[in-house]
Scaffold this active site. Structure first.
Site, PDB file in Angstrom:
ATOM      1  N   TYR A 191     -34.846 -24.423  17.478  1.00 37.93           N
ATOM      2  CA  TYR A 191     -33.722 -24.699  16.562  1.00 37.93           C
ATOM      3  C   TYR A 191     -32.870 -25.845  17.120  1.00 37.93           C
ATOM      4  CZ  TYR A 191     -29.405 -24.349  13.950  1.00 37.93           C
ATOM      5  OH  TYR A 191     -28.310 -24.659  13.183  1.00 37.93           O
ATOM      6  N   SER A 221     -25.907 -29.723  14.514  1.00 39.78           N
ATOM      7  CA  SER A 221     -25.342 -28.511  15.131  1.00 39.78           C
ATOM      8  C   SER A 221     -24.984 -28.824  16.577  1.00 39.78           C
ATOM      9  CB  SER A 221     -26.383 -27.385  15.105  1.00 39.78           C
ATOM     10  OG  SER A 221     -25.942 -26.282  15.861  1.00 39.78           O
TER      11      SER A 221
HETATM   12  N1  LIG Z   1     -23.563 -21.138  10.337  1.00 38.63           N
HETATM   13  C1  LIG Z   1     -23.515 -21.761  11.491  1.00 38.63           C
HETATM   14  O1  LIG Z   1     -22.992 -21.210  12.482  1.00 38.63           O
HETATM   15  C2  LIG Z   1     -24.084 -23.143  11.630  1.00 38.63           C
HETATM   16  C3  LIG Z   1     -23.712 -23.878  12.761  1.00 38.63           C
HETATM   17  C4  LIG Z   1     -24.222 -25.162  12.910  1.00 38.63           C
HETATM   18  C5  LIG Z   1     -25.063 -25.704  11.966  1.00 38.63           C
HETATM   19  N2  LIG Z   1     -25.421 -24.950  10.880  1.00 38.63           N
HETATM   20  C6  LIG Z   1     -26.341 -25.578   9.916  1.00 38.63           C
HETATM   21  O2  LIG Z   1     -25.663 -25.670   8.687  1.00 38.63           O
HETATM   22  C7  LIG Z   1     -26.593 -25.627   7.614  1.00 38.63           C
HETATM   23  C8  LIG Z   1     -26.158 -24.559   6.631  1.00 38.63           C
HETATM   24  O3  LIG Z   1     -26.052 -23.322   7.315  1.00 38.63           O
HETATM   25  P1  LIG Z   1     -25.356 -22.055   6.678  1.00 38.63           P
HETATM   26  O4  LIG Z   1     -24.629 -21.373   7.782  1.00 38.63           O
HETATM   27  O5  LIG Z   1     -24.656 -22.403   5.449  1.00 38.63           O
HETATM   28  O6  LIG Z   1     -26.666 -21.168   6.355  1.00 38.63           O
HETATM   29  P2  LIG Z   1     -27.052 -20.269   5.095  1.00 38.63           P
HETATM   30  O7  LIG Z   1     -25.868 -19.536   4.557  1.00 38.63           O
HETATM   31  O8  LIG Z   1     -28.244 -19.461   5.536  1.00 38.63           O
HETATM   32  O9  LIG Z   1     -27.504 -21.359   4.008  1.00 38.63           O
HETATM   33  C9  LIG Z   1     -28.691 -22.099   4.198  1.00 38.63           C
HETATM   34  C10 LIG Z   1     -29.062 -22.786   2.901  1.00 38.63           C
HETATM   35  O10 LIG Z   1     -30.265 -23.540   3.107  1.00 38.63           O
HETATM   36  C11 LIG Z   1     -31.142 -23.287   2.012  1.00 38.63           C
HETATM   37  N3  LIG Z   1     -32.534 -23.474   2.412  1.00 38.63           N
HETATM   38  C12 LIG Z   1     -33.192 -22.905   3.449  1.00 38.63           C
HETATM   39  N4  LIG Z   1     -34.479 -23.305   3.445  1.00 38.63           N
HETATM   40  C13 LIG Z   1     -34.639 -24.144   2.378  1.00 38.63           C
HETATM   41  C14 LIG Z   1     -35.730 -24.861   1.834  1.00 38.63           C
HETATM   42  N5  LIG Z   1     -36.968 -24.797   2.380  1.00 38.63           N
HETATM   43  N6  LIG Z   1     -35.536 -25.614   0.741  1.00 38.63           N
HETATM   44  C15 LIG Z   1     -34.309 -25.694   0.168  1.00 38.63           C
HETATM   45  N7  LIG Z   1     -33.230 -25.030   0.632  1.00 38.63           N
HETATM   46  C16 LIG Z   1     -33.399 -24.258   1.727  1.00 38.63           C
HETATM   47  C17 LIG Z   1     -30.830 -21.850   1.591  1.00 38.63           C
HETATM   48  O11 LIG Z   1     -31.142 -21.650   0.232  1.00 38.63           O
HETATM   49  P3  LIG Z   1     -32.425 -20.870  -0.356  1.00 38.63           P
HETATM   50  O12 LIG Z   1     -32.730 -19.743   0.587  1.00 38.63           O
HETATM   51  O13 LIG Z   1     -31.955 -20.423  -1.715  1.00 38.63           O
HETATM   52  O14 LIG Z   1     -33.486 -21.914  -0.425  1.00 38.63           O
HETATM   53  C18 LIG Z   1     -29.331 -21.802   1.771  1.00 38.63           C
HETATM   54  O15 LIG Z   1     -28.709 -22.290   0.606  1.00 38.63           O
HETATM   55  C19 LIG Z   1     -27.952 -25.397   8.249  1.00 38.63           C
HETATM   56  O16 LIG Z   1     -28.620 -26.635   8.389  1.00 38.63           O
HETATM   57  C20 LIG Z   1     -27.611 -24.816   9.609  1.00 38.63           C
HETATM   58  O17 LIG Z   1     -28.614 -25.062  10.567  1.00 38.63           O
HETATM   59  C21 LIG Z   1     -24.939 -23.689  10.684  1.00 38.63           C
END
Ligand SMILES: NC(=O)c1ccc[n+]([C@@H]2O[C@H](COP(=O)([O-])OP(=O)(O)OC[C@H]3O[C@@H](n4cnc5c(N)ncnc54)[C@H](OP(=O)(O)O)[C@@H]3O)[C@@H](O)[C@H]2O)c1
Length: 251
Positions: free
Chosen positions: A148, A135
């Site tokens: 984070y 990130s």
């Molecule tokens: N959205 C942003 O602005 C942004 C920016 C930079 C980086 N990121 C990073 O990108 C990645 C994805 O983010 P996103 O925006 O797609 O978030 P999201 O929509 O909340 O998706 C997160 C995913 O991670 C899974 N997860 C969480 N804890 C878990 C665990 N203990 N075991 C297995 N799976 C787990 C969740 O599935 P379950 O709940 O079904 O387990 C969900 O599928 C993350 O690493 C986040 O930090 C996001």
């Protein structure tokens, strides 16, 4: 046919990445905790998609993950460490310690454990690609980003160190560092289900989308094997690193 293992497949980036890689002709193993979401995705994506229920913080489950894979899905070519979360935005002196603990166990320990399990199978075959989702929070501090951002700084350095350990092997590593991305569950999770607070993050902002990240991954995995992007930082045009701040008349 190449096989990709995508964590966090049940929402956001992970779902978009699974859809894109299936379209690109890969077999995809999609892992997450919520079986209902994975089952819907499996119904949509067909037999080249294998849903597996996996909590990456559960040590035994990660240790045994390769044993659970059926023939035809065992030789993983691409690992996409996408599962992760932010919890809370309070300053460090007010943050909930359990939130910090969950972020460390998911974003750091879950990611390194799964990598440690799958990487030897790539080394044995001298082929592979690990893509970590870091990130911009790991590159630039912001208020409330405390643990984070620190977990994502870990992911950045771990990615760079993996490259070094894999010197001389045909295994690629990329750290993708996205900025503000809308249309995922990220802020709903961060604000513990407060829908209004989560929505406010994206109001009147043309944020990057999960499909933008999936397109980037499609470009990376379909690039030639001699070509390694070490890190790629992506922000919406509407976002910049904030710069330095000065507090006047401090008491
Ligand atoms: N959205 C942003 O602005 C942004 C920016 C930079 C980086 N990121 C990073 O990108 C990645 C994805 O983010 P996103 O925006 O797609 O978030 P999201 O929509 O909340 O998706 C997160 C995913 O991670 C899974 N997860 C969480 N804890 C878990 C665990 N203990 N075991 C297995 N799976 C787990 C969740 O599935 P379950 O709940 O079904 O387990 C969900 O599928 C993350 O690493 C986040 O930090 C996001």
């Amino acid at each position: 046919m190449n096989i990709a293992f995508v964590t966090g497949a049940s929402a956001g980036f992970g779902t978009a990445i699974c859809r894109q890689l299936i379209t690109d002709g890969y077999k995809v193993i999609g892992a997450a905790r919520r079986q209902d979401k994975l089952s819907c995705l499996a119904a949509e994506l067909g037999s080249n998609f294998l849903p597996i229920q996996l909590d990456i913080t559960q040590k035994d489950a990660v240790n045994n993950v390769l044993l659970t894979l059926p023939i035809g899905f065992k030789d993983i070519d691409i690992l996409i460490n996408n599962a992760g979360l932010a919890l809370g935005m309070e300053p460090a002196y007010e943050a909930n310690y359990d939130d910090w603990d969950t972020m460390v166990h998911t974003n750091i320990i879950g990611l390194i454990h799964l990598t440690r399990i799958i990487l030897p199978t790539m080394v044995a075959r001298n082929t592979g690609y690990i893509i970590n989702i870091g990130s911009t929070a790991g590159n630039y501090p912001y208020r409330g980003g405390n643990v984070y951002g620190a977990t994502k700084a870990f992911v950045k350095q771990f990615s760079a160190n993996l490259r070094t350990d894999l010197f001389g092997k045909k295994i690629r590593v990329t750290n993708i560092e996205p900025g503000l991305c809308g249309g995922t569950e990220f802020s709903n999770v961060r604000f513990h289900g407060d829908v209004a607070q989560a929505k406010a993050v994206y109001d009147n902002v043309d944020a990057i989308s999960a499909q933008d990240i999936a397109n980037t991954i499609s470009w990376l995995v379909n690039s030639p094997a001699h070509f390694n992007v070490n890190a790629i930082e992506i922000m919406p045009t509407a976002q910049v690193p904030a710069g330095l701040a000065v507090s006047k008349n401090m008491q």
